[in-house]
Design a protein around this motif. Structure first.
Motif, short mmCIF file in Angstrom:
data_model
loop_
_atom_site.label_atom_id
_atom_site.label_comp_id
_atom_site.label_asym_id
_atom_site.label_seq_id
_atom_site.Cartn_x
_atom_site.Cartn_y
_atom_site.Cartn_z
N THR A 153 0.81 -1.21 0.00
CA THR A 153 0.00 0.00 0.00
C THR A 153 0.85 1.27 0.00
O THR A 153 0.31 2.37 -0.05
CB THR A 153 -0.95 0.02 1.21
OG1 THR A 153 -0.17 -0.09 2.41
CG2 THR A 153 -1.94 -1.13 1.14
N VAL B 245 -3.36 -4.43 -9.43
CA VAL B 245 -3.68 -3.54 -8.32
C VAL B 245 -4.92 -4.01 -7.56
O VAL B 245 -5.79 -4.68 -8.11
CB VAL B 245 -3.89 -2.09 -8.80
CG1 VAL B 245 -2.63 -1.53 -9.43
CG2 VAL B 245 -5.06 -1.97 -9.77
N PHE C 24 -8.14 -2.39 -5.76
CA PHE C 24 -8.86 -1.12 -5.80
C PHE C 24 -10.26 -1.27 -5.22
O PHE C 24 -10.79 -2.38 -5.13
CB PHE C 24 -8.93 -0.58 -7.24
CG PHE C 24 -9.84 -1.34 -8.15
CD1 PHE C 24 -11.09 -0.86 -8.49
CD2 PHE C 24 -9.43 -2.56 -8.70
CE1 PHE C 24 -11.93 -1.56 -9.33
CE2 PHE C 24 -10.27 -3.27 -9.54
CZ PHE C 24 -11.52 -2.77 -9.86
N SER D 251 -13.83 -1.24 -5.73
CA SER D 251 -14.69 -1.34 -6.90
C SER D 251 -16.11 -0.87 -6.63
O SER D 251 -16.87 -0.60 -7.55
CB SER D 251 -14.70 -2.78 -7.42
OG SER D 251 -15.08 -3.67 -6.40
N THR E 70 -13.62 -4.54 -2.56
CA THR E 70 -12.38 -4.37 -3.33
C THR E 70 -12.25 -5.48 -4.37
O THR E 70 -12.82 -6.55 -4.22
CB THR E 70 -11.15 -4.39 -2.40
OG1 THR E 70 -11.12 -5.62 -1.69
CG2 THR E 70 -11.16 -3.22 -1.44
N VAL F 76 -11.36 3.89 -13.33
CA VAL F 76 -11.01 3.85 -11.91
C VAL F 76 -10.11 5.04 -11.61
O VAL F 76 -9.08 5.23 -12.26
CB VAL F 76 -10.30 2.52 -11.57
CG1 VAL F 76 -9.82 2.51 -10.13
CG2 VAL F 76 -11.24 1.34 -11.83
N ARG G 160 -7.50 7.40 -9.37
CA ARG G 160 -6.29 7.13 -8.59
C ARG G 160 -6.63 6.91 -7.12
O ARG G 160 -6.04 6.08 -6.46
CB ARG G 160 -5.31 8.31 -8.76
CG ARG G 160 -4.10 8.28 -7.88
CD ARG G 160 -3.23 7.06 -8.21
NE ARG G 160 -2.18 6.87 -7.27
CZ ARG G 160 -2.27 6.15 -6.14
NH1 ARG G 160 -3.40 5.59 -5.81
NH2 ARG G 160 -1.24 6.00 -5.35
N GLN H 246 -9.11 5.47 -5.84
CA GLN H 246 -9.69 4.15 -5.61
C GLN H 246 -8.64 3.04 -5.50
O GLN H 246 -8.91 1.98 -4.98
CB GLN H 246 -10.66 3.78 -6.74
CG GLN H 246 -11.93 4.57 -6.78
CD GLN H 246 -12.75 4.19 -7.99
OE1 GLN H 246 -12.67 4.86 -9.02
NE2 GLN H 246 -13.50 3.11 -7.89
N ILE H 247 -7.46 3.29 -6.03
CA ILE H 247 -6.41 2.27 -6.06
C ILE H 247 -5.70 2.25 -4.71
O ILE H 247 -5.11 3.24 -4.28
CB ILE H 247 -5.43 2.51 -7.22
CG1 ILE H 247 -6.20 2.37 -8.54
CG2 ILE H 247 -4.26 1.53 -7.16
CD1 ILE H 247 -5.39 2.68 -9.78
N LEU H 248 -5.77 1.10 -4.04
CA LEU H 248 -5.24 0.96 -2.68
C LEU H 248 -3.79 0.50 -2.64
O LEU H 248 -3.10 0.74 -1.65
CB LEU H 248 -6.11 -0.02 -1.89
CG LEU H 248 -7.59 0.35 -1.79
CD1 LEU H 248 -8.37 -0.75 -1.09
CD2 LEU H 248 -7.76 1.68 -1.10
#
Length: 187
Positions: free
Chosen positions: A65, A79, A81, A83, A90, A164, A166, A168-170
């Motif tokens: 992360t 990745v 994310f 959703s 996720t 998606v 940025r 949202q991306i974990l």
């Protein structure tokens, strides 16, 4: 021989300083280890078949992360994310389209800015173009994600996922820890 009280007092103070130093060092190492484990080794279990053959349902993977605080998100990164923001659900998918690019799918082939995606393993060939049957231009912080198993993946081709952002991306999925036969880096 004279007994100098200050000598013993200094000796005890030195011992206390040494013990206190060790305690501080041990606590710092424990804190660093916990930080690294939670940020680099955040375990997740893959559900569904959308990332086969790279990842299979039931595989346990580690998510870093921290990496995207220091580096950019690259094409083909896998990745984790969010959703579904409402439920916090996720998903794990592969980055295909990067900010500012135009993505579209024609006859099962993914195009980025009118150039067919160079996909040697043919993981990104898809029979359903969905939203990408027409060109989609990504915003400055948007990504287009696909599952490796394009015929069994709910990804950016569909309105319920879409582009998606940025935020949202974990993190980056980087290592598979189980089952043992899948042990290794995720590519």
């Amino acid at each position: 021989m004279a007994d100098f009280g200050f000598y013993h007092e200094d000796n005890e103070n030195n011992r206390l300083r040494i013990v206190a130093g060790w305690i501080v060092d041990i606590l710092a190492v424990i804190a660093l280890a916990l930080f690294l484990v939670t940020e680099l080794g955040n375990p997740r279990t893959v559900s569904g078949r959308s990332m086969e053959p790279a990842l299979e349902a039931g595989d346990t993977v580690l998510v870093n992360t921290m990496t995207y605080l220091l580096t950019d998100i690259d094409r083909y990164d896998v990745v984790l994310f969010v959703s579904d923001a409402d439920s916090g659900h996720t998903s794990i998918k592969r980055v295909v389209g990067l900010p500012g690019e135009t993505v579209w799918i024609d006859d099962g082939i993914v195009y980025i800015d009118d150039v067919a995606l160079d996909d040697e393993d043919h993981l990104l060939e898809v029979s359903i173009a969905g939203l990408a049957s027409s060109p989609i231009t990504l915003g400055e912080d948007e990504y287009f994600l696909l599952g490796d198993n394009g015929n069994s993946s709910e990804d950016s081709r569909f309105a319920n996922v879409g582009n998606v952002s940025r935020s949202q991306i974990l993190g980056k999925v980087w290592f598979c820890v189980s089952p043992l036969e899948s042990l290794g880096f995720v590519s």
